[in-house]
Write a protein that holds these residues in place. Sequence first.
Motif, PDB file in Angstrom:
ATOM      1  N   VAL A   1      -6.939  -2.377  -1.895  1.00  0.00           N
ATOM      2  CA  VAL A   1      -6.496  -0.961  -1.739  1.00  0.00           C
ATOM      3  C   VAL A   1      -5.353  -0.511  -2.714  1.00  0.00           C
ATOM      4  CG1 VAL A   1      -5.371   1.095  -0.428  1.00  0.00           C
ATOM      5  CG2 VAL A   1      -7.127  -0.510   0.537  1.00  0.00           C
ATOM      6  N   TYR A   2      -4.264  -1.537  -2.434  1.00  0.00           N
ATOM      7  CA  TYR A   2      -2.899  -1.179  -3.319  1.00  0.00           C
ATOM      8  C   TYR A   2      -3.212  -1.490  -4.802  1.00  0.00           C
ATOM      9  CZ  TYR A   2      -1.555  -6.358  -2.424  1.00  0.00           C
ATOM     10  OH  TYR A   2      -1.463  -7.702  -2.358  1.00  0.00           O
TER      11      TYR A   2
ATOM     12  N   ARG B   1       4.966   3.039  -4.488  1.00  0.00           N
ATOM     13  CA  ARG B   1       4.598   3.925  -5.532  1.00  0.00           C
ATOM     14  C   ARG B   1       4.604   3.720  -6.916  1.00  0.00           C
ATOM     15  NH1 ARG B   1       7.287   9.476  -4.296  1.00  0.00           N
ATOM     16  NH2 ARG B   1       8.929   7.800  -3.839  1.00  0.00           N
TER      17      ARG B   1
ATOM     18  N   GLN C   1      -5.083   1.368  -6.237  1.00  0.00           N
ATOM     19  CA  GLN C   1      -3.987   2.374  -6.380  1.00  0.00           C
ATOM     20  C   GLN C   1      -2.893   2.404  -7.707  1.00  0.00           C
ATOM     21  OE1 GLN C   1      -1.413   2.478  -2.928  1.00  0.00           O
ATOM     22  NE2 GLN C   1      -2.639   3.955  -2.082  1.00  0.00           N
TER      23      GLN C   1
ATOM     24  N   GLN D   1      -5.164   2.982 -10.869  1.00  0.00           N
ATOM     25  CA  GLN D   1      -5.519   4.459 -10.915  1.00  0.00           C
ATOM     26  C   GLN D   1      -4.244   5.283 -11.610  1.00  0.00           C
ATOM     27  OE1 GLN D   1      -5.904   6.321  -7.264  1.00  0.00           O
ATOM     28  NE2 GLN D   1      -7.586   8.005  -7.937  1.00  0.00           N
ATOM     29  N   ARG D   2      -2.942   5.020 -10.949  1.00  0.00           N
ATOM     30  CA  ARG D   2      -2.006   5.729 -11.443  1.00  0.00           C
ATOM     31  C   ARG D   2      -1.331   5.385 -12.827  1.00  0.00           C
ATOM     32  NH1 ARG D   2       1.410   4.062  -7.538  1.00  0.00           N
ATOM     33  NH2 ARG D   2       0.117   5.115  -6.048  1.00  0.00           N
TER      34      ARG D   2
ATOM     35  N   VAL E   1       0.806  -1.411  -0.060  1.00  0.00           N
ATOM     36  CA  VAL E   1       0.152   0.063  -0.119  1.00  0.00           C
ATOM     37  C   VAL E   1       0.888   1.323   0.065  1.00  0.00           C
ATOM     38  CG1 VAL E   1      -1.546   1.359   1.511  1.00  0.00           C
ATOM     39  CG2 VAL E   1      -2.112  -1.220   1.213  1.00  0.00           C
ATOM     40  N   SER E   2       1.981   1.220   0.667  1.00  0.00           N
ATOM     41  CA  SER E   2       2.786   2.340   0.730  1.00  0.00           C
ATOM     42  C   SER E   2       3.804   2.697  -0.393  1.00  0.00           C
ATOM     43  CB  SER E   2       3.756   2.287   2.180  1.00  0.00           C
ATOM     44  OG  SER E   2       4.581   1.190   1.910  1.00  0.00           O
TER      45      SER E   2
END
Lengths: 124, 148, 458
Positions: C395-396, C287, C399, C402-403, C284-285
């Motif tokens: 969640v991850y 990028r 992410q 989306q990115r 999750v953390s």
Amino acid sequence: MILVISLVVAILFGAGAYLLLKPDLFRVIVGVVLVSHAANLALMGSGLSRGQPPIYPLPFSDGISDPLVQALTLTAIVIGFAVTTLLLGLVVRVYRSHFAPDLDEVARAEARREAELERDEVSI
Amino acid sequence: MRPTLSQAVARLILLPGLAISIATLVKGYGDAGDGFAAGVIAALTLLVQYVAFGYREAERRIPGLRRLPVAAVAGLARALAVALVPAARGDAILTHWPPPGDSPVRLGTLELVSAVLFDVGVFLVVLGVVTGAVGAIARAAERAGGRA
Amino acid sequence: MIALAVGIPWVAAVALLFLDGRRRWVGWLAVTAAAAGFGTVAALAALVVVDGPREVVAGGWPPGVGIVLRADALGVAFAVLSSGVLLVALAQQVIAGVRSRTFPALVLFLATGLTGLFLTGDVFNFYVFFELSMIAAYVLTTYGGRARQTGGAFIFAVVNLLGSFIFLIAVAAIYHVTGTLEMRAVADQLAVVEPSTVILIAVALFVAFGVKLGLFPFHFWLPVVYAGARPTVAAILGGALANIGSYGVLRFGAGLLPRELELGAVALLVIGGASIVYGSLQAVSRRTAPEVLAYSSIGQVGYVLVALSVGGRAGLAAAVVFALVNSLNKALLFLTVELRGWLVGAAFAVGALSVTGVPPSAGFFGKAALFRAGLDAGDVAVVVLLFLGGALSFVYMFQIYQRDHWRPASATAPGGSSPLAARAIAIGLAMLVIALGVWPEPLISIGEDAASALLGGR
């Protein structure tokens, strides 16, 4: 004999593990080699028996020594050798790309690169 | 820069080392020894030359050292051939001649069995691969400006 | 047939060593060989599923003397999956253009090693094939040739070698206490020798496979390597090589050491749970997509361990199904990471949904099997872990999606969209994931078969 072999295995493994934790890549390789020899010796020790050579026709009068461990160890030695060569080749390549046969140097180079990336990202 | 003592030892050790390795090779099966051990002995002898003289000088002193990797391929082909010829004749692969129990052809104290032919292949593979790998790493390290 | 499955990629790999892998026709030759190998393994799998396990003793020796090759449901399932993933990854790299002489040959060596490893019935032979595939993998990790790859490859090699040698020591110990290396005989013997020695062996084996899998306390090498390697290589590592760990834990844990597995169930649950939580939180953390996927791998292998700790028929079947689905997901996701263009986003989304376990994707049944096993065992901890892990993975995955895929196409893809053939492969893989989600019967039945092969192997 088993006791001696276990002691030697323990010493080899310990020395190898110690060297593995060093930053100098050549020492790391020597550490891997030592650990591999610890494993080879453990393999030898696993089937240690003293007797007639296991050559056909078999002498049934008394025990024959176990030929299998020798074959296994030989295979393991060859594999260990191949792996050592590979690691040496890798070190040369790491050296060529980082100009440092040292993990600390490599880590610093990585950190510099990461920092540059971060800066780029912020500026975008 | 290279210590003279190790050079002297390397010079002294070269011929006896090779002789012992060949003895180990041909005496296999009649006595302790085989192609792998012989190859390792010969390779170690040559490695001492590399270490003592550096790879350029060693390759100048021992003609053919650079070509040894080719021997590895030849050895592999030879070992495969010895392994597969019995298969072509209908036996299990790696069946050796003469069969157990028969007495082999003797040449002095040497016993000639086809297993020795196989071992010569193994010997060449070990020798070629070791010297080839060390030579290649030495060259690559020098290109990288290393200290090796 | 079994010998053929190992032999085809082996011979092809040796032949390809002498050719320049950068040429296109050599690449396609390699793909053909990999496809032939895959076909043989698939045919073998069909035979095994229909007729039951097959066995060959190499060289015509009597059993007990010669080296045994054995194909049972567990082995062929992993073999089919791994050679399939290798085939797809190789094809995609050939389409993109191979930039190293030896790449195709190495992939085939890896295929040889993996197939041999899954089909061998001999503990030492397992080690030999294992090293064959690991050495190929070490070299593959350097593919790309930049500083990042070589640094990663060195760490990968050193850490995994340590794992291999620990495994070798465990093999030595097995031989010492049982006097045999044939897996079934080993299992029979280990059941009767003194438990305290066997526990040591079990721990050594667990550490060795834990390092391969990148489980929580042994994970430290994994993110550097997965995130640093080229996406195709990462797909190979995550989709094919990681199977060694899952297979090893299943075969050695459930097949050879069932008593010790039961004894260590709590430890497995704790380590598996820690992997899930740690991997998911780290993911999750992060990028960048490769990093997220790398940490996600740590989390996902935790599930396999949790399923193993539940044990029993249902637990083992769940572990097998989950391990298979997981490597399929990872292969799909790593392969799509660098692709851009029409439908690639969809393919990525399928992989992501499969990781989180949303129907109709194969991942759903992986999770569902685990869930059922957990409920059957009445294990609250397992169920809570599953919920937590699932939520975090949602969640991850969202992410990254989306990115990487929600931006306008021009912003994310400087070079325009990827070649059609490369996208077709990714989309095909995504379709397979969906197909397995819609019609999970074969997957579930092979899981059941594998579980009974493991239980019957005692």
